[in-house]
Design an enzyme around this catalytic site. Structure first.
Site, short mmCIF file in Angstrom:
data_model
loop_
_atom_site.label_atom_id
_atom_site.label_comp_id
_atom_site.label_asym_id
_atom_site.label_seq_id
_atom_site.Cartn_x
_atom_site.Cartn_y
_atom_site.Cartn_z
N ARG A 5 0.86 -1.18 0.00
CA ARG A 5 0.00 0.00 0.00
C ARG A 5 0.90 1.23 0.00
NH1 ARG A 5 -3.48 -2.72 -1.54
NH2 ARG A 5 -5.53 -3.16 -0.62
N GLU A 26 -3.08 7.83 -3.75
CA GLU A 26 -3.63 7.28 -4.98
C GLU A 26 -4.94 7.97 -5.34
OE1 GLU A 26 -3.93 2.75 -5.77
OE2 GLU A 26 -2.04 3.17 -4.76
N HIS A 71 -1.37 0.51 -9.83
CA HIS A 71 -2.00 -0.47 -8.93
C HIS A 71 -2.58 -1.66 -9.71
CE1 HIS A 71 -4.00 -0.79 -4.69
NE2 HIS A 71 -3.75 -2.00 -5.18
N1 LIG Z 1 -0.73 -3.86 -5.04
C1 LIG Z 1 -1.73 -4.74 -5.08
O1 LIG Z 1 -2.48 -4.83 -6.04
C2 LIG Z 1 -1.94 -5.64 -3.94
C3 LIG Z 1 -1.59 -5.26 -2.67
N2 LIG Z 1 -1.80 -6.11 -1.62
C4 LIG Z 1 -1.37 -5.68 -0.29
O2 LIG Z 1 -0.49 -6.68 0.22
C5 LIG Z 1 -0.80 -6.91 1.59
C6 LIG Z 1 -0.32 -8.27 2.00
O3 LIG Z 1 -1.14 -9.28 1.45
P1 LIG Z 1 -0.95 -10.82 1.90
O4 LIG Z 1 0.45 -11.24 1.70
O5 LIG Z 1 -2.03 -11.60 1.26
O6 LIG Z 1 -1.24 -10.68 3.45
P2 LIG Z 1 -0.64 -11.53 4.65
O7 LIG Z 1 -1.50 -11.19 5.83
O8 LIG Z 1 -0.48 -12.95 4.26
O9 LIG Z 1 0.83 -10.92 4.86
C7 LIG Z 1 1.09 -9.71 5.51
C8 LIG Z 1 2.32 -9.90 6.38
O10 LIG Z 1 2.71 -8.64 6.92
C9 LIG Z 1 3.23 -8.91 8.22
N3 LIG Z 1 3.31 -7.69 9.00
C10 LIG Z 1 2.30 -7.03 9.63
N4 LIG Z 1 2.79 -5.96 10.28
C11 LIG Z 1 4.13 -5.94 10.03
C12 LIG Z 1 5.18 -5.08 10.42
N5 LIG Z 1 4.96 -4.01 11.21
N6 LIG Z 1 6.41 -5.34 9.97
C13 LIG Z 1 6.65 -6.41 9.19
N7 LIG Z 1 5.70 -7.29 8.79
C14 LIG Z 1 4.45 -7.03 9.21
C15 LIG Z 1 2.28 -9.94 8.78
O11 LIG Z 1 2.81 -10.62 9.89
C16 LIG Z 1 2.06 -10.84 7.58
O12 LIG Z 1 2.97 -11.93 7.53
C17 LIG Z 1 -2.32 -6.68 1.67
O13 LIG Z 1 -2.72 -6.34 2.95
C18 LIG Z 1 -2.54 -5.57 0.67
O14 LIG Z 1 -2.52 -4.33 1.31
C19 LIG Z 1 -2.34 -7.33 -1.81
C20 LIG Z 1 -2.71 -7.75 -3.05
C21 LIG Z 1 -2.56 -6.93 -4.21
O1 LIG Z 2 -6.29 -7.08 -2.94
C1 LIG Z 2 -5.71 -6.01 -2.69
O2 LIG Z 2 -5.40 -5.67 -1.54
C2 LIG Z 2 -5.38 -5.14 -3.80
O3 LIG Z 2 -4.63 -4.21 -3.67
C3 LIG Z 2 -6.01 -5.48 -5.09
O4 LIG Z 2 -5.17 -5.43 -6.12
#
Ligand SMILES: NC(=O)C1=CN([C@@H]2O[C@H](COP(=O)(O)OP(=O)(O)OC[C@H]3O[C@@H](n4cnc5c(N)ncnc54)[C@H](O)[C@@H]3O)[C@@H](O)[C@H]2O)C=CC1
Ligand SMILES: O=C(O)C(=O)CO
Length: 386
Positions: A273, A302, A320
């Site tokens: 993000r 954004e 994005h």
């Molecule tokens: N650019 C895009 O289109 C996308 C962005 N995302 C973003 O990616 C994020 C992660 O997605 P997932 O891997 O599925 O989630 P997830 O929950 O599997 O992984 C997130 C990780 O961040 C860690 N974390 C939390 N606070 C932390 C900190 N202060 N320091 C270090 N690590 C910390 C957690 O322990 C966890 O392992 C989502 O929350 C979303 O915001 C997700 C999908 C697409």
């Molecule tokens: O799933 C999310 O968090 C996204 O950013 C979508 O792309």
């Protein structure tokens, strides 16, 4: 009040009214709702980001559930409106839900869904693409070609970084961060250093096993290290990719001070993000360190970029699109629809949101459960035994 004017309706006589604030890819999500007696209303208004007022108008007087987008501000006002309209469920079409005030949803008894798992590999692949593009200066070189500037091979033309043998740093080694780490380790034989609040044993085992495989084949083994502080990653890694959730602990995690700790020729990737990086500080750092490169999929304000970012050759910027593969986007739509449907039908919540594949099989009916409800515990929702 700004009223959305343009709506597409499916199954007008359906018993339950489900609103989607945007058209979403594929038709499976619509069919699954229609088969279960839902009237589906899709807002087709040509306005990218709907306001709270727009969405209140969409919710109207009677609405059982809403599928919404990460660009919308789901807080007290919207959950109150949804609850007054009889709504019991909202799902983001996203895994991240930093746009949702879950406490407000709890207060109004609304279940909040998200779409984990289905975008893991697609998002990691974009992070890997940006890493390669930054390392090998692909966007700069493409612009150079199109500008007609290429007049022959030169020893110093667009010299970039070799990834093999370098160290990849991952901050937030959850689903996406771990998938990205595996790609970079296996694909480019990089060593891994990661920082997360939790240990990623599976990732560590993967790197160990791959290292042993390389050694058995006479190659230098790859290594891993779990850093005890984020600073260790910043100081040691050549490529750093950010994959944490956005919350109070990760807001401006990368700032003037932390940027100063990174190697002068490091590459920084952000597919998490925008506000995880202090973008003003990043622009300054990029200006003063021309060999430091970034690949950004997300931005602090954004859809805007901070002044100066677009002019910098050492920044690659994309809008994005990290989850933008057809399979993933259709799957996200399906999971979001099933989250809402599951709550409307009184189904239990799926026990493991990391294992959502059964909901994505197009050749079989989905399990009778909501795939991922983030406030299921707070609302005391039953858990599926499947
Ligand atoms: N650019 C895009 O289109 C996308 C962005 N995302 C973003 O990616 C994020 C992660 O997605 P997932 O891997 O599925 O989630 P997830 O929950 O599997 O992984 C997130 C990780 O961040 C860690 N974390 C939390 N606070 C932390 C900190 N202060 N320091 C270090 N690590 C910390 C957690 O322990 C966890 O392992 C989502 O929350 C979303 O915001 C997700 C999908 C697409
Ligand atoms: O799933 C999310 O968090 C996204 O950013 C979508 O792309």
């Amino acid at each position: 009040m700004a009223k959305p004017v343009s709506i597409e309706v499916w199954n007008p006589n359906g018993k339950y009214r489900v609103v989607s604030t945007k058209p979403m890819p594929g038709t499976r999500w619509i069919n699954l709702l229609v088969e279960q007696d839902c009237r589906v209303e899709i807002c087709t208004q040509k306005k990218t980001i709907l306001s709270v007022e727009d969405i209140i108008a969409l919710i109207g007087d009677k609405c059982d559930g809403v599928i919404g987008q990460l660009t919308e501000d789901w807080g007290e006002t919207l959950f109150s409106a949804l609850s007054k309209a009889g709504g019991k469920a909202f799902s983001n079409m996203a895994v991240g839900y930093n746009n949702v005030d879950v406490d407000a949803a709890n207060k109004h008894g609304v279940a909040v869904g998200n779409t984990p798992g289905v975008l893991t590999e697609t998002t990691a692949e974009l992070a890997a693409s940006l890493s390669l593009a930054a390392a090998r200066r692909i966007v700069e070189a493409d612009e150079f070609m199109r500008a007609g500037l290429y007049d022959g091979w030169l020893p110093n033309l667009f010299v970039g970084n070799l990834l093999k043998g370098q160290t990849v740093g991952v901050i937030g080694a959850g689903r996406i961060g771990s998938a990205y780490a595996r790609m970079m380790v296996e694909g480019f034989k990089m060593n891994l250093i990661y920082y997360d609040l939790y240990q990623s044993t599976r990732l560590e085992k993967f790197v160990t096993a791959y290292g042993e495989f390389l050694k058995a084949n006479g190659e230098k083994p790859v290594t891993w290290k779990r850093a005890s502080t984020m600073d260790e990653v910043l100081q040691q890694a050549d490529v750093i990719s950010l994959h944490p959730v956005l919350d109070k602990t990760t807001y401006h995690l990368v700032n003037k001070e932390t940027l100063a700790q990174m190697k002068k020729e490091a590459i920084l990737i952000n597919c998490s993000r925008g506000p995880v990086i202090d973008e003003v500080a990043l622009v300054e750092h990029l200006k003063h360190n021309p060999m430091f490169r970034v690949g950004l999929d997300v931005f602090e304000d954004e859809p805007y970029m901070k002044p100066g970012l677009a002019d910098l050759k050492n920044a690659i910027v994309v809008p994005h699109i990290a989850s933008a593969s057809k399979w993933t986007r259709e799957g996200m739509a399906t999971l979001a629809a099933l989250n809402v449907l599951g709550k409307i039908k009184g189904y239990p919540v799926w026990s493991d949101p990391n294992r959502v594949e059964p909901f994505l099989n197009e050749n079989a009916p989905p399990p009778a459960a909501s795939p991922s409800i983030v406030n299921s515990k707070a609302l005391g929702l039953p858990v599926s035994k499947l």
